[in-house]
Design an enzyme around this catalytic site. Structure first.
Site, PDB file in Angstrom:
ATOM      1  N   PHE A 190      -4.869   4.640  14.320  1.00 45.24           N
ATOM      2  CA  PHE A 190      -5.159   5.607  13.258  1.00 45.24           C
ATOM      3  C   PHE A 190      -6.331   5.082  12.435  1.00 45.24           C
ATOM      4  O   PHE A 190      -6.501   3.873  12.299  1.00 45.24           O
ATOM      5  CB  PHE A 190      -3.935   5.794  12.344  1.00 45.24           C
ATOM      6  CG  PHE A 190      -2.911   6.738  12.931  1.00 45.24           C
ATOM      7  CD1 PHE A 190      -2.144   6.355  14.018  1.00 45.24           C
ATOM      8  CD2 PHE A 190      -2.727   8.004  12.384  1.00 45.24           C
ATOM      9  CE1 PHE A 190      -1.207   7.219  14.567  1.00 45.24           C
ATOM     10  CE2 PHE A 190      -1.788   8.884  12.925  1.00 45.24           C
ATOM     11  CZ  PHE A 190      -1.029   8.485  14.021  1.00 45.24           C
ATOM     12  N   ASN A 218       0.843  -1.192   0.000  1.00 41.34           N
ATOM     13  CA  ASN A 218       0.000   0.000   0.000  1.00 41.34           C
ATOM     14  C   ASN A 218       0.877   1.241   0.000  1.00 41.34           C
ATOM     15  O   ASN A 218       2.095   1.145   0.065  1.00 41.34           O
ATOM     16  CB  ASN A 218      -0.983  -0.018   1.184  1.00 41.34           C
ATOM     17  CG  ASN A 218      -0.280   0.042   2.520  1.00 41.34           C
ATOM     18  OD1 ASN A 218       0.357   1.030   2.848  1.00 41.34           O
ATOM     19  ND2 ASN A 218      -0.379  -1.040   3.291  1.00 41.34           N
ATOM     20  N   LYS A 268     -12.511  -1.444  18.599  1.00 36.36           N
ATOM     21  CA  LYS A 268     -11.185  -2.011  18.864  1.00 36.36           C
ATOM     22  C   LYS A 268     -10.736  -1.812  20.314  1.00 36.36           C
ATOM     23  O   LYS A 268      -9.683  -2.286  20.702  1.00 36.36           O
ATOM     24  CB  LYS A 268     -10.151  -1.398  17.917  1.00 36.36           C
ATOM     25  CG  LYS A 268     -10.441  -1.691  16.442  1.00 36.36           C
ATOM     26  CD  LYS A 268      -9.219  -1.463  15.578  1.00 36.36           C
ATOM     27  CE  LYS A 268      -9.556  -1.629  14.107  1.00 36.36           C
ATOM     28  NZ  LYS A 268      -8.374  -1.847  13.284  1.00 36.36           N
TER      29      LYS A 268
HETATM   30  N1  CTP Z   1      -4.546  -2.169  12.170  1.00 40.21           N
HETATM   31  C1  CTP Z   1      -3.963  -3.233  12.810  1.00 40.21           C
HETATM   32  N2  CTP Z   1      -3.967  -4.467  12.239  1.00 40.21           N
HETATM   33  C2  CTP Z   1      -4.554  -4.678  11.040  1.00 40.21           C
HETATM   34  C3  CTP Z   1      -5.157  -3.602  10.380  1.00 40.21           C
HETATM   35  C4  CTP Z   1      -5.129  -2.348  10.965  1.00 40.21           C
HETATM   36  O1  CTP Z   1      -3.439  -3.056  13.908  1.00 40.21           O
HETATM   37  N3  CTP Z   1      -4.536  -5.887  10.519  1.00 40.21           N
HETATM   38  C5  CTP Z   1      -4.522  -0.864  12.827  1.00 40.21           C
HETATM   39  C6  CTP Z   1      -3.809   0.209  12.034  1.00 40.21           C
HETATM   40  O2  CTP Z   1      -2.448   0.285  12.371  1.00 40.21           O
HETATM   41  C7  CTP Z   1      -4.539   1.465  12.441  1.00 40.21           C
HETATM   42  C8  CTP Z   1      -5.957   0.968  12.643  1.00 40.21           C
HETATM   43  O3  CTP Z   1      -5.843  -0.417  12.933  1.00 40.21           O
HETATM   44  O4  CTP Z   1      -4.082   1.975  13.670  1.00 40.21           O
HETATM   45  C9  CTP Z   1      -6.754   1.136  11.389  1.00 40.21           C
HETATM   46  O5  CTP Z   1      -7.926   0.488  11.545  1.00 40.21           O
HETATM   47  P1  CTP Z   1      -8.618  -0.322  10.360  1.00 40.21           P
HETATM   48  O6  CTP Z   1      -9.963  -0.716  10.858  1.00 40.21           O
HETATM   49  O7  CTP Z   1      -7.795  -1.419   9.846  1.00 40.21           O
HETATM   50  O8  CTP Z   1      -8.631   0.758   9.321  1.00 40.21           O
HETATM   51  P2  CTP Z   1      -8.856   0.557   7.860  1.00 40.21           P
HETATM   52  O9  CTP Z   1      -7.941  -0.458   7.258  1.00 40.21           O
HETATM   53  O10 CTP Z   1      -8.807   1.934   7.351  1.00 40.21           O
HETATM   54  O11 CTP Z   1     -10.279  -0.102   8.064  1.00 40.21           O
HETATM   55  P3  CTP Z   1     -11.561  -0.389   7.263  1.00 40.21           P
HETATM   56  O12 CTP Z   1     -11.095  -0.988   5.999  1.00 40.21           O
HETATM   57  O13 CTP Z   1     -12.206  -1.325   8.211  1.00 40.21           O
HETATM   58  O14 CTP Z   1     -12.212   0.959   7.174  1.00 40.21           O
END
Ligand code: CTP
Length: 405
Positions: A323, A206, A341
């Site tokens: 974040f 990404n 979370k």
């Molecule tokens: N995060 C994490 N582990 C993952 C995915 C995300 O710890 N496997 C953490 C990221 O570091 C960030 C936060 O979760 O602090 C982001 O939340 P997330 O719900 O994953 O955000 P998006 O990917 O933007 O979610 P969505 O697609 O659900 O909107």
């Protein structure tokens, strides 16, 4: 008391540098002044010499100056390099790494923190060339005392006016003395993207650059925390004084975070962790064939949510900061994420806004906690990091420092 080198470059605000030098001295700092050639057209060297009781350096060619290679000697002896005013030209020379006068050579030679107080005409400040130079310096950890708005010497009213001398003095002083507020605490910060391998040459990644997480790690380290930076693949140099754990995939990051979580009082999850990963990684490069290629993906572990399920804060769970990068209904989505979370603070980031998101040095964020929210204006990621670490200190119960919100 610290040893501060004040660089004065050639803008009309140069006269205000006199007051800045006075203010720093009143706080007990030992100041040496370095002037560019153009600065000498605005203020006389004698003025600075008289108030600092030290020789003012403005040329690297003056006889006697090379006996102990002065720019290296001064670079090594300085605890802070402060430039007031920092003109568009000086900013450009620093950004490009030129060493064509004493001040620019000093900038390259010092490992001390660098603080710039830019001042110029509004249109110059907004010019993409200047903006790019400021951004590249910010990415290297240079800090700024932002110019204010008001009447400019060129007749325009707008942004670009040198910050007030008191503000510059306070910022410099805080930079030098604010290092101990997190002493004795450990913070784990994740940063950057994760790469999910498909085969030995391909991966799903990404656009995260890692800048936000690196800025948070740098700020926490500057305040004396022991920082573990768990970073996905990035092109950034790690900040000084942090211990770096390099990972590649979401599974690696999960393992690294869990291995260290018991040792830290706070976790800041700034990494853009992949939500999905290929079901299997091909051992050999997959050759192309006719037709398409469908790759089955499975969910990765949500690291932040896993941390949120740890026993309560009272039982030793670290403070958790996450974040949320959103493009619509930003605050509702971010608040839902925070609650789901089980984290203490979510930094909501509207990535659809100009100046926010993945590949820029600025960000527009809202901090969401159970007790309320705060939206910040557009600012550099380094400045967002300062505000975020202020919040983190409050969540950790660190006594507030005067002047901080
Ligand atoms: N995060 C994490 N582990 C993952 C995915 C995300 O710890 N496997 C953490 C990221 O570091 C960030 C936060 O979760 O602090 C982001 O939340 P997330 O719900 O994953 O955000 P998006 O990917 O933007 O979610 P969505 O697609 O659900 O909107």
């Amino acid at each position: 008391m610290a040893r501060i080198t004040v660089g004065v470059s050639g803008g009309i605000g140069a006269y205000k540098a006199v007051e800045v030098v006075r203010g720093l001295q009143k706080k007990g700092h030992d100041v040496t002044v370095v002037m560019t050639n153009s600065a000498r057209r605005f203020v006389g060297e004698l003025t600075f010499e008289a108030i600092t009781k030290r020789r003012v350096v403005s040329s690297q060619w003056a006889p006697g100056l090379n006996a102990d290679i002065e720019h290296i000697a001064l670079a090594t002896a300085s605890d802070l390099l402060l430039v007031v005013p920092a003109t568009a030209n000086t900013i450009a020379r620093f950004a490009q790494g030129l060493a064509d006068d004493f001040l620019s050579s000093l900038y390259l030679a010092t490992t001390a923190p660098v603080l710039l107080a830019p001042a110029m005409n509004t249109h110059m400040l907004e010019h993409p060339a200047v903006a790019a130079n400021l951004a590249s310096l910010a990415a290297r950890g240079v800090r700024f005392v932002q110019p204010g708005e008001g009447y400019l010497a060129c007749g325009w009213v707008g942004k670009g006016r040198l910050a007030e001398p008191e503000e510059i003095v306070e910022t410099a002083h805080a930079q030098l003395t604010g290092t101990a507020s997190l002493a004795g605490r450990s913070v784990l910060v994740t940063a950057g993207p994760t790469f999910e391998d498909l085969d030995p040459v391909r991966f799903i990644g990404n656009r995260s650059s890692g800048r936000m997480g690196y800025a948070v790690a740098a700020e926490a380290a500057r305040r004396g925390a022991a920082v573990i930076l768990v970073t996905g693949p990035t092109h950034l140099d790690p900040p000084a004084g942090v211990s770096v754990v390099r990972v590649r995939s979401a599974a690696d990051m999960h393992a690294a975070v869990m291995a260290h979580v018991a040792d830290v009082q706070a976790v800041v999850m700034a990494a853009a962790v992949a939500d999905y990963t290929p079901e299997s990684v091909a051992a050999q490069k997959v050759a192309k064939a006719d037709g398409g290629w469908t790759v089955p993906l499975t969910r990765t572990v949500d690291i932040l949510a896993a941390l949120g399920r740890l026993p309560s804060r009272a039982e030793g769970r670290p403070v958790l900061i996450g974040f949320a990068a959103e493009t619509h209904d930003v605050l509702d989505h971010a608040e839902a994420k925070r609650a789901r979370k089980g984290v203490d603070l979510i930094v909501a980031n509207d990535v659809a806004q100009p100046g926010a998101g993945f590949e820029v040095d600025t960000n527009v964020v809202t901090f969401l906690e159970a007790r309320g929210r705060e939206t910040l204006p557009l600012m550099t990621k380094a400045d967002v990091a300062v505000r975020l670490v202020d919040r983190l200190e409050r969540l950790l119960g660190v006594p507030p420092v005067a002047g901080r919100p």
